[in-house]
Write a protein that holds these residues in place. Sequence first.
Motif, PDB file in Angstrom:
ATOM      1  N   PHE A 141       0.771  -1.242   0.064  1.00  0.00           N
ATOM      2  CA  PHE A 141       0.022   0.249   0.193  1.00  0.00           C
ATOM      3  C   PHE A 141       1.076   1.274  -0.068  1.00  0.00           C
ATOM      4  O   PHE A 141       2.198   1.080   0.183  1.00  0.00           O
ATOM      5  N   ARG A 142       0.262   2.339  -0.357  1.00  0.00           N
ATOM      6  CA  ARG A 142       0.970   3.618  -0.233  1.00  0.00           C
ATOM      7  C   ARG A 142       0.335   4.702   0.054  1.00  0.00           C
ATOM      8  O   ARG A 142      -1.153   4.620   0.044  1.00  0.00           O
ATOM      9  N   GLN A 143       0.750   5.778   0.807  1.00  0.00           N
ATOM     10  CA  GLN A 143       0.070   6.919   1.407  1.00  0.00           C
ATOM     11  C   GLN A 143       1.049   7.962   0.859  1.00  0.00           C
ATOM     12  O   GLN A 143       1.949   8.388   1.512  1.00  0.00           O
ATOM     13  N   ALA A 144       0.368   8.845  -0.026  1.00  0.00           N
ATOM     14  CA  ALA A 144       1.203  10.145  -0.394  1.00  0.00           C
ATOM     15  C   ALA A 144       0.816  11.494   0.518  1.00  0.00           C
ATOM     16  O   ALA A 144      -0.414  11.057   1.094  1.00  0.00           O
ATOM     17  N   PRO A 145       1.433  12.362   0.790  1.00  0.00           N
ATOM     18  CA  PRO A 145       1.026  13.511   1.682  1.00  0.00           C
ATOM     19  C   PRO A 145      -0.118  13.840   1.160  1.00  0.00           C
ATOM     20  O   PRO A 145      -0.942  14.214   0.019  1.00  0.00           O
ATOM     21  N   GLY A 146      -1.057  14.025   2.252  1.00  0.00           N
ATOM     22  CA  GLY A 146      -2.407  14.618   2.178  1.00  0.00           C
ATOM     23  C   GLY A 146      -3.501  13.636   1.403  1.00  0.00           C
ATOM     24  O   GLY A 146      -4.659  14.322   1.304  1.00  0.00           O
ATOM     25  N   LYS A 147      -3.170  12.289   1.269  1.00  0.00           N
ATOM     26  CA  LYS A 147      -3.934  11.806   0.712  1.00  0.00           C
ATOM     27  C   LYS A 147      -4.283  10.400   1.635  1.00  0.00           C
ATOM     28  O   LYS A 147      -3.450  10.345   2.452  1.00  0.00           O
ATOM     29  N   GLU A 148      -5.250   9.626   1.374  1.00  0.00           N
ATOM     30  CA  GLU A 148      -5.617   8.498   2.171  1.00  0.00           C
ATOM     31  C   GLU A 148      -4.513   7.339   1.621  1.00  0.00           C
ATOM     32  O   GLU A 148      -4.115   7.306   0.227  1.00  0.00           O
ATOM     33  N   ARG A 149      -4.463   6.358   2.244  1.00  0.00           N
ATOM     34  CA  ARG A 149      -3.841   5.233   1.894  1.00  0.00           C
ATOM     35  C   ARG A 149      -4.229   4.277   0.872  1.00  0.00           C
ATOM     36  O   ARG A 149      -5.726   4.286   0.990  1.00  0.00           O
ATOM     37  N   GLU A 150      -3.598   3.901  -0.215  1.00  0.00           N
ATOM     38  CA  GLU A 150      -4.332   3.054  -1.048  1.00  0.00           C
ATOM     39  C   GLU A 150      -3.485   1.780  -1.697  1.00  0.00           C
ATOM     40  O   GLU A 150      -2.268   1.817  -1.173  1.00  0.00           O
ATOM     41  N   GLY A 151      -4.412   0.894  -2.058  1.00  0.00           N
ATOM     42  CA  GLY A 151      -3.618  -0.284  -2.496  1.00  0.00           C
ATOM     43  C   GLY A 151      -3.102  -0.356  -3.786  1.00  0.00           C
ATOM     44  O   GLY A 151      -3.481   0.492  -4.546  1.00  0.00           O
ATOM     45  N   VAL A 152      -1.764  -0.994  -3.634  1.00  0.00           N
ATOM     46  CA  VAL A 152      -0.918  -0.921  -4.831  1.00  0.00           C
ATOM     47  C   VAL A 152      -0.856  -2.272  -5.490  1.00  0.00           C
ATOM     48  O   VAL A 152      -1.241  -2.304  -6.560  1.00  0.00           O
TER      49      VAL A 152
END
Length: 126
Positions: A37-48
């Motif tokens: 998974f990943r989480q960019a600044p200001g965004k929700e965590r998302e599945g990769v």
Amino acid sequence: EVRLVESGEGLVQAGGSLRLSCTASGFTFTDYAMGWFRQAPGKEREGVSCISTTDSSTEYADSVKGRFTISSDSAKNTVYLQMNRLNPEDTAVYYCAATFGTTVVVELSEDEFDCWGQGTQVTVSS
């Protein structure tokens, strides 16, 4: 103690490549599917991506299909994420996760995952 330890963080230029690793301990690796998974600044965590550690079936988010490859090595209790043709939108903290079961989590929903690593930073410069 169940542990997931990510490694491979780095700063790369757009178009470059990076490989992340996640080593698991404290549980039977092949009883679990593994995900990134990943989480960019200001965004929700998302599945990769997700992989079954028994039959190596995989699932990818549309945003990384054709650029990222997930793999696992049960002898080393390790899952990898090879990331090619990186772009600045890939900048995020990347997390490794495990979910009990032998099938891929098609939806890449974080709610399905039980164990999490601490995260590793990937930064892509333009």
